[in-house]
Design a protein around this motif. Sequence first.
Motif, short mmCIF file in Angstrom:
data_model
loop_
_atom_site.label_atom_id
_atom_site.label_comp_id
_atom_site.label_asym_id
_atom_site.label_seq_id
_atom_site.Cartn_x
_atom_site.Cartn_y
_atom_site.Cartn_z
N ILE A 108 16.92 14.34 -12.94
CA ILE A 108 17.65 15.35 -13.73
C ILE A 108 18.89 14.73 -14.36
O ILE A 108 19.64 13.99 -13.71
CB ILE A 108 18.04 16.54 -12.84
CG1 ILE A 108 16.78 17.31 -12.41
CG2 ILE A 108 19.03 17.47 -13.54
CD1 ILE A 108 17.06 18.39 -11.40
N VAL A 109 19.13 15.06 -15.63
CA VAL A 109 20.34 14.61 -16.32
C VAL A 109 20.89 15.78 -17.14
O VAL A 109 20.19 16.74 -17.45
CB VAL A 109 20.08 13.42 -17.26
CG1 VAL A 109 19.62 12.19 -16.48
CG2 VAL A 109 19.08 13.78 -18.34
N ALA A 110 22.16 15.66 -17.49
CA ALA A 110 22.77 16.59 -18.43
C ALA A 110 22.68 15.97 -19.82
O ALA A 110 22.84 14.77 -20.00
CB ALA A 110 24.23 16.85 -18.06
N ASP A 111 22.41 16.82 -20.82
CA ASP A 111 22.38 16.33 -22.19
C ASP A 111 23.78 15.98 -22.69
O ASP A 111 23.96 15.03 -23.47
CB ASP A 111 21.76 17.38 -23.12
CG ASP A 111 20.31 17.66 -22.76
OD1 ASP A 111 19.63 16.72 -22.27
OD2 ASP A 111 19.86 18.80 -22.96
N PRO A 191 29.30 6.83 -19.30
CA PRO A 191 28.83 6.67 -17.92
C PRO A 191 29.94 6.96 -16.92
O PRO A 191 31.11 6.63 -17.15
CB PRO A 191 28.40 5.20 -17.86
CG PRO A 191 28.02 4.88 -19.28
CD PRO A 191 28.99 5.64 -20.13
N TYR A 192 29.55 7.58 -15.82
CA TYR A 192 30.54 8.00 -14.82
C TYR A 192 30.11 7.52 -13.44
O TYR A 192 28.94 7.66 -13.05
CB TYR A 192 30.65 9.53 -14.81
CG TYR A 192 31.46 10.06 -13.65
CD1 TYR A 192 32.84 9.92 -13.62
CD2 TYR A 192 30.83 10.69 -12.56
CE1 TYR A 192 33.58 10.39 -12.56
CE2 TYR A 192 31.57 11.17 -11.49
CZ TYR A 192 32.95 11.01 -11.49
OH TYR A 192 33.68 11.47 -10.44
N THR A 193 31.08 6.95 -12.70
CA THR A 193 30.83 6.49 -11.34
C THR A 193 31.64 7.34 -10.37
O THR A 193 32.87 7.43 -10.50
CB THR A 193 31.21 5.01 -11.17
OG1 THR A 193 30.45 4.22 -12.10
CG2 THR A 193 30.93 4.54 -9.75
N ASP A 194 30.96 7.98 -9.41
CA ASP A 194 31.68 8.84 -8.47
C ASP A 194 32.36 8.02 -7.39
O ASP A 194 32.28 6.79 -7.37
CB ASP A 194 30.75 9.91 -7.89
CG ASP A 194 29.66 9.33 -6.99
OD1 ASP A 194 29.77 8.16 -6.57
OD2 ASP A 194 28.68 10.06 -6.68
N TYR A 200 26.27 7.60 -13.01
CA TYR A 200 25.47 8.57 -13.75
C TYR A 200 25.67 8.33 -15.23
O TYR A 200 26.66 7.71 -15.65
CB TYR A 200 25.91 10.00 -13.39
CG TYR A 200 25.94 10.30 -11.91
CD1 TYR A 200 24.87 10.91 -11.29
CD2 TYR A 200 27.06 9.95 -11.14
CE1 TYR A 200 24.90 11.19 -9.92
CE2 TYR A 200 27.09 10.21 -9.78
CZ TYR A 200 26.01 10.83 -9.18
OH TYR A 200 26.04 11.09 -7.84
N ASN A 201 24.75 8.84 -16.04
CA ASN A 201 24.88 8.61 -17.48
C ASN A 201 26.04 9.39 -18.09
O ASN A 201 26.58 9.03 -19.12
CB ASN A 201 23.57 8.95 -18.22
CG ASN A 201 23.25 10.44 -18.17
OD1 ASN A 201 23.29 11.05 -17.11
ND2 ASN A 201 22.92 11.00 -19.32
N TYR A 206 26.40 14.10 -13.04
CA TYR A 206 26.99 14.08 -11.69
C TYR A 206 27.09 15.49 -11.12
O TYR A 206 26.73 15.73 -9.94
CB TYR A 206 28.38 13.42 -11.76
CG TYR A 206 29.32 13.82 -10.65
CD1 TYR A 206 29.14 13.35 -9.35
CD2 TYR A 206 30.39 14.69 -10.90
CE1 TYR A 206 30.01 13.73 -8.33
CE2 TYR A 206 31.25 15.07 -9.89
CZ TYR A 206 31.06 14.59 -8.61
OH TYR A 206 31.91 14.97 -7.61
N ILE A 207 27.53 16.46 -11.93
CA ILE A 207 27.66 17.84 -11.44
C ILE A 207 26.29 18.43 -11.11
O ILE A 207 26.08 19.04 -10.05
CB ILE A 207 28.40 18.71 -12.48
CG1 ILE A 207 29.85 18.23 -12.62
CG2 ILE A 207 28.36 20.18 -12.09
CD1 ILE A 207 30.63 18.94 -13.70
#
Length: 477
Positions: A108-111, A191-194, A200-201, A206-207
């Motif tokens: 699953i990803v967010a657009d 891109p985001y790193t928690d 995540y892209n 991430y949410i």
Amino acid sequence: MSYKSFTGALLVALALSSCDDTTDSIGTFITGQSDQLQVSAQSFNLLPGESVKADSILSRSTKAYLGCMIDSETGSRVTADFVTQFNLLENYQFPAKEKIESRMDGEIVADSCEIQLFCDQLAGDSLATMKMMVYEMSSPIEEGVNYYSNYDPFADGKVRSDGIKVGQIYAMANKTDNGGKRKVTVKLNQPYTDKSGVTYNNYGTYILRTYYNHPEYFKNSYSFIHRVVPGFMVQHVGGVGSMAQIGSTLLNVSFKYKENDSIINGNLSFAGTEEVLQTTRIQNDREAIQHMLSDNSCTYINSPAGIFTRLTLPVDEIYLNHETDSINSAKLILPRINHQSQNSNNWNIPQVLLMVSSDSLSSFFERGKIADAKYTYLAPYAATNSVNADANTYTFNNISSLIAFLHRKKTDGLRQDPAWVEKHPDWNKVTLVPVTANYKTSSGTNKLYQVVHDMTLSTTRLMRDNLQIHVIYSKFQ
């Protein structure tokens, strides 16, 4: 003497609050020779007022502020930025996982993901080019803590050093939502790193994945803020000329999902509203503030978090030779001095002033008190075009209860400690603070329910000298 006669006597006494002459015969006229109420009026000079630096104020407004402005009247420069959190409805529901169509490599990803800032009011030039920086918080600001306008989340270690950092150049002109409000949009699609090192892209992905892995984190706002999205710091980093009052913020996550064999564009919105904490940081031009403080021709009221005016009430003089009298009225009128230049960029005139004992200033706001017309008072600004006889002034119509309280406080204090006055040098001082007074309508009546610091751009000068308080006394012969 009947109750009716006594009430009538007091009404006449109050009606004479603008008189300065002694009125020895009034009591005889009203009540008759056998039962006299003696009414008298007297005026007292105040010591010169003084401007005092606010330094910082409790940042507990439902609005946030962003931008930078220079006051053409005083040269004062104010910068504002803020921290916002996001509200989550109880047991917030996402679409079922199997319905999500937005996927990458089966995951699953967010657009897309974005933050939107909605401007309720704008001071300055809507075309001014401004720049903000949006930072991810490492941990939330907490309920039950008093955050003041000089609070620095960077110095407090609340801003994540390796988290989101996105710059955005903006102007408030012509960027409106469907409701007509100006808005600024900040994309979070990089891109985001928690904190655990998972990449995540984008932030929205991430949410989404956090929800499907840990739905218990989304059971309420507290859990959401402490386990998923602690909030964002929106910092002003460039530009001068506009100050936006941010009424609300939205964190939007967009994706596609299937419903009844149809592909639907889904959007999850988390709102930064008064239900969760928002704190504004104010930075004033220290040199300009100091220049105003050293001006002995007047006193200043300057907001946000700029300058207050302090007055010394002549309590001892008011009670001298009137120890057994009742004080029916004590009226204080504060004339305003007009701006020296009629510039369209002049800041607003403060609309409401709060009078509060100087030694109770902090506790008044920290405890969420409201003006009670007994120990704290509100005075609205009477504009120059007002039909009010005291136009271009702030008038405190009757502060007799406060004067009586201060006199009683000193008397009781000296009874226990002869050095009480030396230990309480501000016992008879009051501070005038620009505030926003919020009312709600109940049964057709407007009822005051909240008094908070005025966070808008406003400034005025008040007369410092030749101030008088007009007192009306009464006593039975």
